[in-house]
Design a protein around this motif. Structure first.
Motif, short mmCIF file in Angstrom:
data_model
loop_
_atom_site.label_atom_id
_atom_site.label_comp_id
_atom_site.label_asym_id
_atom_site.label_seq_id
_atom_site.Cartn_x
_atom_site.Cartn_y
_atom_site.Cartn_z
N MET A 1 0.85 -1.16 0.00
CA MET A 1 0.00 0.00 0.00
C MET A 1 0.91 1.24 0.00
SD MET A 1 -2.93 0.86 2.85
CE MET A 1 -3.53 -0.78 2.64
N LYS A 2 0.47 2.27 -0.73
CA LYS A 2 1.26 3.51 -0.84
C LYS A 2 0.56 4.65 -0.12
CE LYS A 2 4.16 1.81 -3.91
NZ LYS A 2 5.46 1.38 -3.50
N GLY A 3 1.34 5.56 0.41
CA GLY A 3 0.83 6.78 1.02
C GLY A 3 1.72 7.93 0.63
N ILE A 4 1.15 9.13 0.58
CA ILE A 4 1.92 10.31 0.19
C ILE A 4 1.83 11.35 1.30
CG2 ILE A 4 0.01 11.29 -1.12
CD1 ILE A 4 2.18 12.40 -3.07
N LEU A 5 2.97 11.93 1.63
CA LEU A 5 3.02 12.97 2.65
C LEU A 5 2.43 14.24 2.06
CD1 LEU A 5 3.80 14.13 5.36
CD2 LEU A 5 6.14 14.32 4.56
N ILE A 15 -0.59 12.01 6.10
CA ILE A 15 -0.28 11.10 5.00
C ILE A 15 -1.59 10.61 4.39
CG2 ILE A 15 0.80 8.91 4.37
CD1 ILE A 15 2.75 9.46 6.73
N LEU A 16 -1.72 10.77 3.08
CA LEU A 16 -2.92 10.35 2.36
C LEU A 16 -2.70 8.97 1.74
CD1 LEU A 16 -3.80 13.63 0.45
CD2 LEU A 16 -4.57 12.91 2.72
N ILE A 17 -3.72 8.13 1.87
CA ILE A 17 -3.71 6.81 1.25
C ILE A 17 -4.83 6.84 0.22
CG2 ILE A 17 -3.78 4.33 1.63
CD1 ILE A 17 -3.29 4.99 4.63
N GLU A 18 -4.49 7.18 -1.02
CA GLU A 18 -5.50 7.41 -2.06
C GLU A 18 -6.30 6.17 -2.41
OE1 GLU A 18 -3.80 9.36 -5.43
OE2 GLU A 18 -3.31 11.16 -4.28
N GLU A 19 -5.66 5.00 -2.44
CA GLU A 19 -6.36 3.81 -2.90
C GLU A 19 -7.53 3.41 -2.00
OE1 GLU A 19 -3.76 0.02 -1.91
OE2 GLU A 19 -2.49 1.70 -2.54
N ILE A 20 -7.55 3.88 -0.75
CA ILE A 20 -8.67 3.59 0.14
C ILE A 20 -9.31 4.87 0.70
CG2 ILE A 20 -7.92 1.27 0.76
CD1 ILE A 20 -6.74 2.46 3.34
N ASN A 21 -8.92 6.00 0.14
CA ASN A 21 -9.47 7.30 0.54
C ASN A 21 -9.41 7.54 2.05
OD1 ASN A 21 -10.09 8.17 -2.07
ND2 ASN A 21 -12.02 7.07 -2.04
N GLU A 22 -8.25 7.32 2.62
CA GLU A 22 -8.04 7.56 4.04
C GLU A 22 -6.80 8.42 4.23
OE1 GLU A 22 -8.04 4.39 6.90
OE2 GLU A 22 -9.53 3.27 5.78
N GLU A 23 -6.72 9.01 5.40
CA GLU A 23 -5.51 9.71 5.78
C GLU A 23 -5.16 9.28 7.20
OE1 GLU A 23 -6.89 13.96 7.65
OE2 GLU A 23 -6.60 13.90 5.50
N PHE A 41 5.45 6.80 0.42
CA PHE A 41 5.89 5.75 1.34
C PHE A 41 5.24 4.42 1.00
CE2 PHE A 41 5.54 9.69 3.93
CZ PHE A 41 6.87 9.85 4.28
N ASP A 42 5.96 3.34 1.33
CA ASP A 42 5.37 2.01 1.36
C ASP A 42 4.80 1.85 2.77
OD1 ASP A 42 6.07 1.06 -1.22
OD2 ASP A 42 8.12 0.73 -0.53
N LEU A 43 3.52 1.48 2.85
CA LEU A 43 2.83 1.38 4.13
C LEU A 43 2.36 -0.04 4.39
CD1 LEU A 43 0.46 4.47 3.80
CD2 LEU A 43 2.67 4.40 4.93
N GLU A 44 2.13 -0.30 5.68
CA GLU A 44 1.56 -1.57 6.11
C GLU A 44 0.50 -1.25 7.15
OE1 GLU A 44 3.83 -5.42 7.27
OE2 GLU A 44 3.81 -4.10 9.03
#
Length: 88
Positions: A1-5, A15-23, A41-44
């Motif tokens: 999963m990816k996130g962007i600062l 940090i936004l996680i676009e693929e699941i519309n969460e921050e 970032f690579d997230l878990e």
């Protein structure tokens, strides 16, 4: 999963996680060294939160280059300001 600062809010990083519309929000001090706005970032997912595994340098660099190229093309196509300069 990816996130962007996305941004900083005081001593916090959003940090936004676009693929699941969460921050998610963490302390700046918890960011990997070298993190800045638009870093990817690579997230878990761990329990009900997220953990940054690493900076995805190749994706971050590719996104920055794509953005820079787009800005260059926009500037090249620009006919200047739509406002008239009043010279004195």
């Amino acid at each position: 999963m990816k996130g962007i600062l996305d941004r900083f809010e005081g001593d916090k990083a959003v940090i936004l996680i676009e693929e699941i519309n969460e921050e998610f929000i963490i302390q700046k001090t918890e960011l990997p060294s070298g993190s800045e706005q638009q870093t990817i970032f690579d997230l878990e997912k761990a329990n009900d939160s997220y953990k940054i595994l690493a900076i995805d340098a190749s994706t971050t660099n590719a996104a920055a280059e794509k953005s820079a190229n787009l800005m260059d093309r926009l500037r090249a196509n620009s006919s200047g300001s739509k406002f008239i300069r009043n010279k004195k």
